[in-house]
Design an enzyme around this catalytic site. Structure first.
Site, PDB file in Angstrom:
ATOM      1  N   SER A  81      -3.754  10.934  -5.841  1.00 18.59           N
ATOM      2  CA  SER A  81      -2.609  10.939  -6.749  1.00 18.59           C
ATOM      3  C   SER A  81      -2.871  10.092  -7.989  1.00 18.59           C
ATOM      4  O   SER A  81      -3.632   9.129  -7.961  1.00 18.59           O
ATOM      5  CB  SER A  81      -1.355  10.438  -6.022  1.00 18.59           C
ATOM      6  OG  SER A  81      -1.593   9.170  -5.468  1.00 18.59           O
ATOM      7  N   VAL A 148      -4.575   6.024  -4.405  1.00 16.48           N
ATOM      8  CA  VAL A 148      -4.523   5.917  -5.860  1.00 16.48           C
ATOM      9  C   VAL A 148      -5.853   6.352  -6.464  1.00 16.48           C
ATOM     10  O   VAL A 148      -6.902   5.813  -6.143  1.00 16.48           O
ATOM     11  CB  VAL A 148      -4.208   4.470  -6.290  1.00 16.48           C
ATOM     12  CG1 VAL A 148      -4.073   4.386  -7.799  1.00 16.48           C
ATOM     13  CG2 VAL A 148      -2.940   3.978  -5.614  1.00 16.48           C
ATOM     14  N   CYS A 149      -5.797   7.314  -7.380  1.00 14.05           N
ATOM     15  CA  CYS A 149      -7.023   7.874  -7.957  1.00 14.05           C
ATOM     16  C   CYS A 149      -7.872   6.827  -8.664  1.00 14.05           C
ATOM     17  O   CYS A 149      -9.089   6.829  -8.554  1.00 14.05           O
ATOM     18  CB  CYS A 149      -6.659   8.989  -8.944  1.00 14.05           C
ATOM     19  SG  CYS A 149      -8.080   9.691  -9.812  1.00 14.05           S
ATOM     20  N   PHE A 150      -7.225   5.910  -9.397  1.00 17.45           N
ATOM     21  CA  PHE A 150      -7.988   4.958 -10.208  1.00 17.45           C
ATOM     22  C   PHE A 150      -8.506   3.778  -9.399  1.00 17.45           C
ATOM     23  O   PHE A 150      -9.055   2.836  -9.950  1.00 17.45           O
ATOM     24  CB  PHE A 150      -7.137   4.458 -11.382  1.00 17.45           C
ATOM     25  CG  PHE A 150      -7.252   5.323 -12.605  1.00 17.45           C
ATOM     26  CD1 PHE A 150      -7.979   4.927 -13.705  1.00 17.45           C
ATOM     27  CD2 PHE A 150      -6.638   6.564 -12.640  1.00 17.45           C
ATOM     28  CE1 PHE A 150      -8.091   5.730 -14.824  1.00 17.45           C
ATOM     29  CE2 PHE A 150      -6.739   7.376 -13.755  1.00 17.45           C
ATOM     30  CZ  PHE A 150      -7.475   6.958 -14.844  1.00 17.45           C
ATOM     31  N   LYS A 164     -13.433   1.532 -13.635  1.00 22.38           N
ATOM     32  CA  LYS A 164     -13.066   2.912 -13.951  1.00 22.38           C
ATOM     33  C   LYS A 164     -12.001   2.938 -15.044  1.00 22.38           C
ATOM     34  O   LYS A 164     -10.997   2.239 -14.963  1.00 22.38           O
ATOM     35  CB  LYS A 164     -12.537   3.604 -12.693  1.00 22.38           C
ATOM     36  CG  LYS A 164     -12.111   5.049 -12.892  1.00 22.38           C
ATOM     37  CD  LYS A 164     -11.760   5.670 -11.554  1.00 22.38           C
ATOM     38  CE  LYS A 164     -11.260   7.088 -11.712  1.00 22.38           C
ATOM     39  NZ  LYS A 164     -11.018   7.736 -10.419  1.00 22.38           N
TER      40      LYS A 164
END
Length: 277
Positions: A81, A148-150, A164
């Site tokens: 997400s 969490v994607c990041f 990132k």
């Protein structure tokens, strides 16, 4: 020698359901061979959480999302997400048989992401591609510890100071590649971690701390604050340099706009799509 022409669409601020519907329509139009390869830039009307195609939605607190006047939509791409807020979001739609486009997802990801890399450089940031080196780093890509994607970079995502700074996802449908992703100007970390469900406050704070050690955003790395206008200019030129293309502005026709709105209503604004298990 003239450069290959691509369409460039600037959608401005739109709802989450509209943004996802337009990406799907662009794949369809390109598969019908009526559309050039396309770069699209867009933003979000409200803070919006997108979740990956295969992801379960148990990690997100829809109650908390309402408190932030937020939006929620499922992507057609995989991955974890993402909270879309103060960011420039991009989509690239290109045929799989595009000249010199690698067959493998990872290498195609690298080729397309050259545009992002060049954009960061034009903003004066020392950006590079992430390449997981150790067995432990590679294993973490297969079984991420956070929704969490990041939280951590994947293959060929862009990093600055080993953190990132851009997240992307890719899918292939109907002979086309769709890659879209987030280029954050700022990240509201408090909002981000308010939106996730954790077993305890201790775990929430631990994951927030881990995030700040691994992720960053443009204004956290810039000597002077950047504006969204500066991002549009830098990344548009960055894609032209990185992909060696010429971008030609394109506006949707009335019929195309109606097709997008129909898909919003029938799919991306429905609970059947967004909340499916």
């Amino acid at each position: 020698m003239s450069k290959t022409k691509w369409y460039f669409i600037n959608s401005g601020k739109k709802s989450g359901s509209y943004n996802m519907a337009l990406d799907e329509c662009l794949i369809k139009w390109q598969s019908e061979e009526v559309f050039l390869p396309t770069l699209r830039f867009y933003e979000w009307e409200h803070p919006t959480v997108t979740i990956g195609y295969f992801q379960k939605n148990q990690e997100i607190s829809l109650e908390q999302l309402k408190k932030y006047n937020g939006d929620f939509v499922r992507r057609q791409t995989g991955g974890r997400s993402v909270l879309h807020h103060e960011e420039l979001t991009y989509s690239v739609i290109v045929p799989e048989n595009y000249p010199n486009m690698p067959v493998t997802v990872t290498e195609a990801y690298k080729v397309i992401s050259m545009g992002i890399l060049e954009g960061f450089k034009l903003l004066g940031l020392d950006a590079s591609f992430s390449v997981p080196k150790t067995a432990a780093e590679k294993d973490e890509l297969k079984k991420p510890s956070s929704a969490v994607c990041f939280d951590a970079p994947s293959w060929y995502e862009v990093v600055v100071n080993n953190k990132k700074i851009a997240g992307s996802a890719q899918t292939r449908q109907k002979g086309s590649i769709l890659q879209h992703g987030s280029i954050p100007l700022n990240i509201d970390v408090t909002m981000l971690y308010d939106l996730y469900i954790f077993s305890s406050e201790e775990v929430r704070n631990k994951m927030k701390k881990r995030f700040l050690e691994r992720a960053t955003w443009i204004n956290a790395e810039s000597d002077a604050p950047k504006s969204m206008d500066e991002l549009y200019i830098a990344f548009k030129e960055g894609f032209e340099i990185g992909l060696d293309i010429e971008l030609v502005p394109y506006e949707l026709t009335d019929d195309q706009e109606k097709e997008v709105q129909a898909l919003v209503a029938s799919k991306y604004s429905t609970e059947e799509w967004n909340l499916r298990k």
